[in-house]
Design an enzyme around this catalytic site. Sequence first.
Site, PDB file in Angstrom:
ATOM      1  N   SER A  31     -20.114 101.809 -99.691  1.00 36.19           N
ATOM      2  CA  SER A  31     -19.785 100.374 -99.858  1.00 36.19           C
ATOM      3  C   SER A  31     -19.775  99.919-101.314  1.00 36.19           C
ATOM      4  O   SER A  31     -20.781 100.048-102.007  1.00 36.19           O
ATOM      5  CB  SER A  31     -20.836  99.500 -99.170  1.00 36.19           C
ATOM      6  OG  SER A  31     -20.872  99.720 -97.808  1.00 36.19           O
ATOM      7  N   HIS A  62     -13.506  99.341 -98.386  1.00 36.61           N
ATOM      8  CA  HIS A  62     -13.271 100.776 -98.279  1.00 36.61           C
ATOM      9  C   HIS A  62     -11.768 101.042 -98.314  1.00 36.61           C
ATOM     10  O   HIS A  62     -11.006 100.383 -97.625  1.00 36.61           O
ATOM     11  CB  HIS A  62     -13.800 101.332 -96.961  1.00 36.61           C
ATOM     12  CG  HIS A  62     -15.249 101.042 -96.725  1.00 36.61           C
ATOM     13  ND1 HIS A  62     -16.252 101.795 -97.268  1.00 36.61           N
ATOM     14  CD2 HIS A  62     -15.856 100.076 -96.014  1.00 36.61           C
ATOM     15  CE1 HIS A  62     -17.415 101.293 -96.901  1.00 36.61           C
ATOM     16  NE2 HIS A  62     -17.203 100.242 -96.139  1.00 36.61           N
ATOM     17  N   HIS A  84     -17.274 104.606 -90.359  1.00 35.57           N
ATOM     18  CA  HIS A  84     -18.643 104.572 -89.860  1.00 35.57           C
ATOM     19  C   HIS A  84     -18.708 104.812 -88.358  1.00 35.57           C
ATOM     20  O   HIS A  84     -17.762 104.510 -87.634  1.00 35.57           O
ATOM     21  CB  HIS A  84     -19.268 103.207 -90.183  1.00 35.57           C
ATOM     22  CG  HIS A  84     -19.439 102.956 -91.649  1.00 35.57           C
ATOM     23  ND1 HIS A  84     -18.393 102.537 -92.445  1.00 35.57           N
ATOM     24  CD2 HIS A  84     -20.518 103.076 -92.460  1.00 35.57           C
ATOM     25  CE1 HIS A  84     -18.830 102.412 -93.696  1.00 35.57           C
ATOM     26  NE2 HIS A  84     -20.119 102.731 -93.726  1.00 35.57           N
ATOM     27  N   TYR A  86     -20.216 103.101 -86.256  1.00 35.06           N
ATOM     28  CA  TYR A  86     -20.108 101.855 -85.488  1.00 35.06           C
ATOM     29  C   TYR A  86     -18.669 101.468 -85.201  1.00 35.06           C
ATOM     30  O   TYR A  86     -18.399 100.584 -84.404  1.00 35.06           O
ATOM     31  CB  TYR A  86     -20.844 100.702 -86.180  1.00 35.06           C
ATOM     32  CG  TYR A  86     -20.393 100.384 -87.595  1.00 35.06           C
ATOM     33  CD1 TYR A  86     -19.166  99.784 -87.855  1.00 35.06           C
ATOM     34  CD2 TYR A  86     -21.220 100.670 -88.673  1.00 35.06           C
ATOM     35  CE1 TYR A  86     -18.753  99.495 -89.141  1.00 35.06           C
ATOM     36  CE2 TYR A  86     -20.834 100.382 -89.973  1.00 35.06           C
ATOM     37  CZ  TYR A  86     -19.600  99.802 -90.203  1.00 35.06           C
ATOM     38  OH  TYR A  86     -19.206  99.532 -91.480  1.00 35.06           O
ATOM     39  N   GLU A  87     -17.733 102.137 -85.873  1.00 38.41           N
ATOM     40  CA  GLU A  87     -16.323 101.844 -85.583  1.00 38.41           C
ATOM     41  C   GLU A  87     -15.852 102.578 -84.334  1.00 38.41           C
ATOM     42  O   GLU A  87     -14.708 102.413 -83.919  1.00 38.41           O
ATOM     43  CB  GLU A  87     -15.469 102.185 -86.802  1.00 38.41           C
ATOM     44  CG  GLU A  87     -15.756 101.223 -87.949  1.00 38.41           C
ATOM     45  CD  GLU A  87     -15.105 101.637 -89.249  1.00 38.41           C
ATOM     46  OE1 GLU A  87     -13.923 101.338 -89.433  1.00 38.41           O
ATOM     47  OE2 GLU A  87     -15.791 102.256 -90.087  1.00 38.41           O
ATOM     48  N   ALA A 113     -25.058 102.289 -99.037  1.00 34.93           N
ATOM     49  CA  ALA A 113     -25.886 101.093 -99.187  1.00 34.93           C
ATOM     50  C   ALA A 113     -26.985 101.159 -98.130  1.00 34.93           C
ATOM     51  O   ALA A 113     -26.788 101.745 -97.068  1.00 34.93           O
ATOM     52  CB  ALA A 113     -25.033  99.849 -98.981  1.00 34.93           C
ATOM     53  N   MET A 211     -26.234 102.436 -92.197  1.00 37.98           N
ATOM     54  CA  MET A 211     -25.354 102.744 -91.059  1.00 37.98           C
ATOM     55  C   MET A 211     -24.402 103.899 -91.358  1.00 37.98           C
ATOM     56  O   MET A 211     -23.294 103.953 -90.815  1.00 37.98           O
ATOM     57  CB  MET A 211     -24.570 101.493 -90.664  1.00 37.98           C
ATOM     58  CG  MET A 211     -25.443 100.317 -90.258  1.00 37.98           C
ATOM     59  SD  MET A 211     -24.456  98.855 -89.878  1.00 37.98           S
ATOM     60  CE  MET A 211     -25.703  97.561 -89.888  1.00 37.98           C
ATOM     61  N   SER A 212     -24.820 104.813 -92.232  1.00 33.05           N
ATOM     62  CA  SER A 212     -23.913 105.928 -92.563  1.00 33.05           C
ATOM     63  C   SER A 212     -24.724 107.177 -92.880  1.00 33.05           C
ATOM     64  O   SER A 212     -25.833 107.353 -92.365  1.00 33.05           O
ATOM     65  CB  SER A 212     -23.038 105.535 -93.760  1.00 33.05           C
ATOM     66  OG  SER A 212     -23.827 105.355 -94.929  1.00 33.05           O
ATOM     67  N   ASN A 235     -30.767  95.123-100.098  1.00 34.00           N
ATOM     68  CA  ASN A 235     -31.586  94.036 -99.516  1.00 34.00           C
ATOM     69  C   ASN A 235     -32.890  94.631 -98.999  1.00 34.00           C
ATOM     70  O   ASN A 235     -32.989  95.847 -98.807  1.00 34.00           O
ATOM     71  CB  ASN A 235     -30.836  93.391 -98.342  1.00 34.00           C
ATOM     72  CG  ASN A 235     -30.426  94.404 -97.282  1.00 34.00           C
ATOM     73  OD1 ASN A 235     -29.381  95.057 -97.430  1.00 34.00           O
ATOM     74  ND2 ASN A 235     -31.245  94.564 -96.275  1.00 34.00           N
ATOM     75  N   HIS A 247     -22.901  91.370 -94.773  1.00 27.94           N
ATOM     76  CA  HIS A 247     -22.025  92.363 -95.417  1.00 27.94           C
ATOM     77  C   HIS A 247     -21.624  91.923 -96.828  1.00 27.94           C
ATOM     78  O   HIS A 247     -21.555  92.760 -97.741  1.00 27.94           O
ATOM     79  CB  HIS A 247     -20.791  92.615 -94.553  1.00 27.94           C
ATOM     80  CG  HIS A 247     -19.948  93.763 -95.035  1.00 27.94           C
ATOM     81  ND1 HIS A 247     -20.438  95.056 -95.155  1.00 27.94           N
ATOM     82  CD2 HIS A 247     -18.665  93.819 -95.451  1.00 27.94           C
ATOM     83  CE1 HIS A 247     -19.479  95.844 -95.620  1.00 27.94           C
ATOM     84  NE2 HIS A 247     -18.399  95.123 -95.814  1.00 27.94           N
TER      85      HIS A 247
HETATM   86  N1  HPA Z   1     -29.550  97.546 -92.461  1.00 29.17           N
HETATM   87  C1  HPA Z   1     -28.573  98.428 -92.136  1.00 29.17           C
HETATM   88  N2  HPA Z   1     -27.634  98.801 -92.959  1.00 29.17           N
HETATM   89  C2  HPA Z   1     -27.642  98.273 -94.195  1.00 29.17           C
HETATM   90  C3  HPA Z   1     -28.628  97.355 -94.603  1.00 29.17           C
HETATM   91  C4  HPA Z   1     -29.623  96.974 -93.672  1.00 29.17           C
HETATM   92  O1  HPA Z   1     -30.518  96.165 -93.967  1.00 29.17           O
HETATM   93  N3  HPA Z   1     -28.350  97.033 -95.894  1.00 29.17           N
HETATM   94  C5  HPA Z   1     -27.242  97.739 -96.243  1.00 29.17           C
HETATM   95  N4  HPA Z   1     -26.819  98.488 -95.220  1.00 29.17           N
END
Ligand code: HPA
Length: 273
Positions: A31, A62, A84, A86-87, A113, A211-212, A235, A247
């Site tokens: 990301s 992306h 990903h 989740y897609e 990320a 998530m990757s 974060n 996001h």
């Molecule tokens: N959770 C899941 N995926 C993420 C996060 C998160 O807090 N931050 C960046 N990708």
Amino acid sequence: MSQATDAVEAARQIQKAAPGFVPRAAIVLGSGLGPLARRIDDPVRIAYADLPGFPELAVEGHTGELILGTLAGTPVACLAGRKHAYEGRIDAMKTPVRAMRLIGAEVLYLTCAAGSMRAEVGAGSLMTITDHINLMGGSPLAGPNDEDFGPRFPPMADAYDPELIALQRRAADELGISLADGVYAAWLGPAFETPAEVRMIKGLGADAVGMSTVPECLVARHCGLRVTATAVITNLGVGLSDEPVNHDQTLAAAAEAGERLQALVTAVVGALG
Ligand code: HPA
């Protein structure tokens, strides 16, 4: 076409586009980390759309392009854009990763990320991933095993290569960049975690969640690639601070830390020679 056939055919097309080119490392840009691609010298670009089995990309931030060239003097293949789990498919990056192995890469450098479980490792921090916990509820290696790529039951000790972790630490020291380390938990998404899920993930021993990365690591280790990974902390985990998690914020924080990540990846890859 089967995924194995796709990978063989994609590798053939890549070699046709860049005759004689053998990458030492393949790099997956996560990301907001796309700008690393601009540091690649003498690039040969191939759209994912032109390579069989490579994913179509939809998420903002992306793009789907394979970039071959040199980074700090080292031949690299840059996967600019990832699909990903989740897609819809946890094995979305299987063919690209296997194609990297087939064209001769030895190392896969993953970037991503992630949310942090540790207050002292806040937004903008970089973290080298030392191990992972797969909470995605599936594996890209499930289903019939393709013995041409690797064993049915691939070991996952040292999934994140200890020598490459040490190299990341040395490079970070030399650059004056602070580098945390930790265990990455893979969350399927696409919904961010609830606060209760974050407490669970932290309790399981993870330092970060994203998530990757884990699907790519599994495919790469199966086919004998050495793996190293750096997460940009965008974060604190949901519920661990008052900051919102979304996001846009992920992209903004990843872009902000991007310069440091680019410098780190460049130095590590340059040292691979
Ligand atoms: N959770 C899941 N995926 C993420 C996060 C998160 O807090 N931050 C960046 N990708």
